[in-house]
Design a protein around this motif. Structure first.
Motif, PDB file in Angstrom:
ATOM      1  N   ALA A  50     -22.277  14.577   7.807  1.00  0.00           N
ATOM      2  CA  ALA A  50     -22.701  13.020   6.568  1.00  0.00           C
ATOM      3  C   ALA A  50     -22.073  12.242   6.707  1.00  0.00           C
ATOM      4  N   SER A  51     -21.472  11.796   5.462  1.00  0.00           N
ATOM      5  CA  SER A  51     -20.767  10.871   5.231  1.00  0.00           C
ATOM      6  C   SER A  51     -20.443  10.916   3.464  1.00  0.00           C
ATOM      7  N   GLU A  52     -19.683  10.075   2.495  1.00  0.00           N
ATOM      8  CA  GLU A  52     -19.246  10.050   1.799  1.00  0.00           C
ATOM      9  C   GLU A  52     -19.901   9.434   1.471  1.00  0.00           C
ATOM     10  N   ALA A  53     -21.235   8.319   2.310  1.00  0.00           N
ATOM     11  CA  ALA A  53     -21.785   7.847   1.589  1.00  0.00           C
ATOM     12  C   ALA A  53     -23.440   8.671   1.408  1.00  0.00           C
ATOM     13  N   GLY A  54     -23.001   9.880   1.860  1.00  0.00           N
ATOM     14  CA  GLY A  54     -23.459  10.942   1.530  1.00  0.00           C
ATOM     15  C   GLY A  54     -24.266  12.261   0.347  1.00  0.00           C
ATOM     16  N   LEU A  55     -22.861  11.456  -0.450  1.00  0.00           N
ATOM     17  CA  LEU A  55     -22.917  12.032  -1.426  1.00  0.00           C
ATOM     18  C   LEU A  55     -22.978  10.942  -3.092  1.00  0.00           C
ATOM     19  N   VAL A  56     -22.776   9.691  -2.517  1.00  0.00           N
ATOM     20  CA  VAL A  56     -23.186   8.629  -3.191  1.00  0.00           C
ATOM     21  C   VAL A  56     -23.199   7.493  -2.830  1.00  0.00           C
ATOM     22  N   GLY A  57     -23.566   6.542  -3.879  1.00  0.00           N
ATOM     23  CA  GLY A  57     -24.036   5.751  -2.825  1.00  0.00           C
ATOM     24  C   GLY A  57     -23.188   3.901  -2.930  1.00  0.00           C
ATOM     25  N   PHE A  58     -23.612   2.851  -1.872  1.00  0.00           N
ATOM     26  CA  PHE A  58     -22.643   2.113  -1.331  1.00  0.00           C
ATOM     27  C   PHE A  58     -23.089   0.626  -1.418  1.00  0.00           C
ATOM     28  N   PRO A  59     -22.925  -0.256  -2.472  1.00  0.00           N
ATOM     29  CA  PRO A  59     -23.648  -1.293  -2.300  1.00  0.00           C
ATOM     30  C   PRO A  59     -23.973  -1.694  -0.527  1.00  0.00           C
ATOM     31  N   MET A  60     -24.868  -2.663  -0.194  1.00  0.00           N
ATOM     32  CA  MET A  60     -24.655  -3.947   1.070  1.00  0.00           C
ATOM     33  C   MET A  60     -25.493  -2.541   2.179  1.00  0.00           C
ATOM     34  N   ALA A  61     -25.299  -1.167   1.823  1.00  0.00           N
ATOM     35  CA  ALA A  61     -24.993   0.271   2.944  1.00  0.00           C
ATOM     36  C   ALA A  61     -26.658   0.709   2.481  1.00  0.00           C
ATOM     37  N   ALA A  62     -27.611  -0.072   2.778  1.00  0.00           N
ATOM     38  CA  ALA A  62     -28.909   1.128   2.044  1.00  0.00           C
ATOM     39  C   ALA A  62     -28.884   2.449   3.290  1.00  0.00           C
ATOM     40  N   GLY A  63     -29.638   0.994   3.784  1.00  0.00           N
ATOM     41  CA  GLY A  63     -29.611   2.102   5.399  1.00  0.00           C
ATOM     42  C   GLY A  63     -28.783   3.528   5.715  1.00  0.00           C
TER      43      GLY A  63
END
Length: 249
Positions: A142-155
């Motif tokens: 997965a990724s840390e982006a699977g746990l929290v939101g990051f702007p500019m990376a919605a997809g």
């Protein structure tokens, strides 16, 4: 450290970066490794590196977004090595980033096809093979982006949240079959995916990491091998952060 002697492992996205190091680490622990990737030349390079270290590996060209390809990958693995004991579903991509309202539909579709559908297809075909063998273990990247939101990376965020959700659900569904299913959630790692960062972008990433550095592919590989090993025998449904402390909640 974590014996995988006589076990067979599939690693997808193993032509470089985290996948290559994962494949090499599994082989170093005694596993028969199937190196799966769309990139034939780079995937064979991974096999060559494993064989140079006296490990056992086979390359199978696989598009993880194709049901037929993934089914064939698992069937060929069992045909070659007799069983499937573990898998690291690692293949993933990153497309152009930007505000949600400006994302290109083709980029969105590509992210979901590889990063999320690819994980689902992997488990869809790996789980029955493992059940036939009396159990097994799966790790999904997965990724840390699977746990929290990051702007500019919605997809990308949506695709990786999907991986965490799939992992948790599959772990509940197949625990009785003796199959453990976990996810590893890397932070910024020194891979081809991050190689194109500008100096100021790299500095900004590092400034946000409590350990003040980016991770190495080997550190994610170590976590994946541990999660697949008997040392993690009571761990399932867990998204493991390996990110230098950046995501702590």
């Amino acid at each position: 450290m974590y014996s995988m002697d006589n076990k067979t492992v599939i690693v997808t996205g193993a032509s470089g970066g985290i996948g290559r190091e994962s494949a090499r680490r599994f082989a170093a622990e005694g596993a028969n490794v199937v190196v799966a990737d769309v990139a034939e030349e780079e995937g064979q390079e991974t096999v060559d590196l494993i064989e140079e270290d006296d490990g056992e590996a086979t390359f199978i060209q696989t598009d993880v977004s194709s049901d037929d390809d993934v089914a064939s990958m698992v069937d060929e693995t069992v045909e070659i090595y007799g069983s499937l004991d573990a898998a690291h579903n690692n293949a993933g991509i990153l497309t152009e980033m930007g505000p949600l309202t400006e994302l290109d539909e083709s980029d969105w579709d590509a992210l979901l096809d590889v990063n999320t559908k690819g994980i689902w297809l992997g488990m869809k075909h790996e789980i029955p093979a493992m059940a036939d063998n009396g159990g097994g273990s799966i790790v999904n990247t997965a990724s840390e982006a699977g746990l929290v939101g990051f702007p500019m990376a919605a997809g990308y965020v949506a695709s990786k949240h999907g991986v965490v959700g799939l992992t948790r659900t599959a772990a509940l569904e197949y625990a009785d079959d003796g199959i453990r299913i976990n996810a590893v959630c890397p932070g910024p790692i020194e891979t081809p995916m991050t190689a194109g960062l500008e100096d100021d972008q790299r500095e900004a990433e590092i400034a946000d990491i409590p350990m003040s550095r980016m991770g190495e592919p080997e550190e994610i590989a170590n976590a994946a091998v541990w999660l697949c090993s008997d040392e993690a025998s009571f761990v399932t449904g867990h998204p493991l952060s390996v990110d230098g402390g950046r995501v702590t909640d």
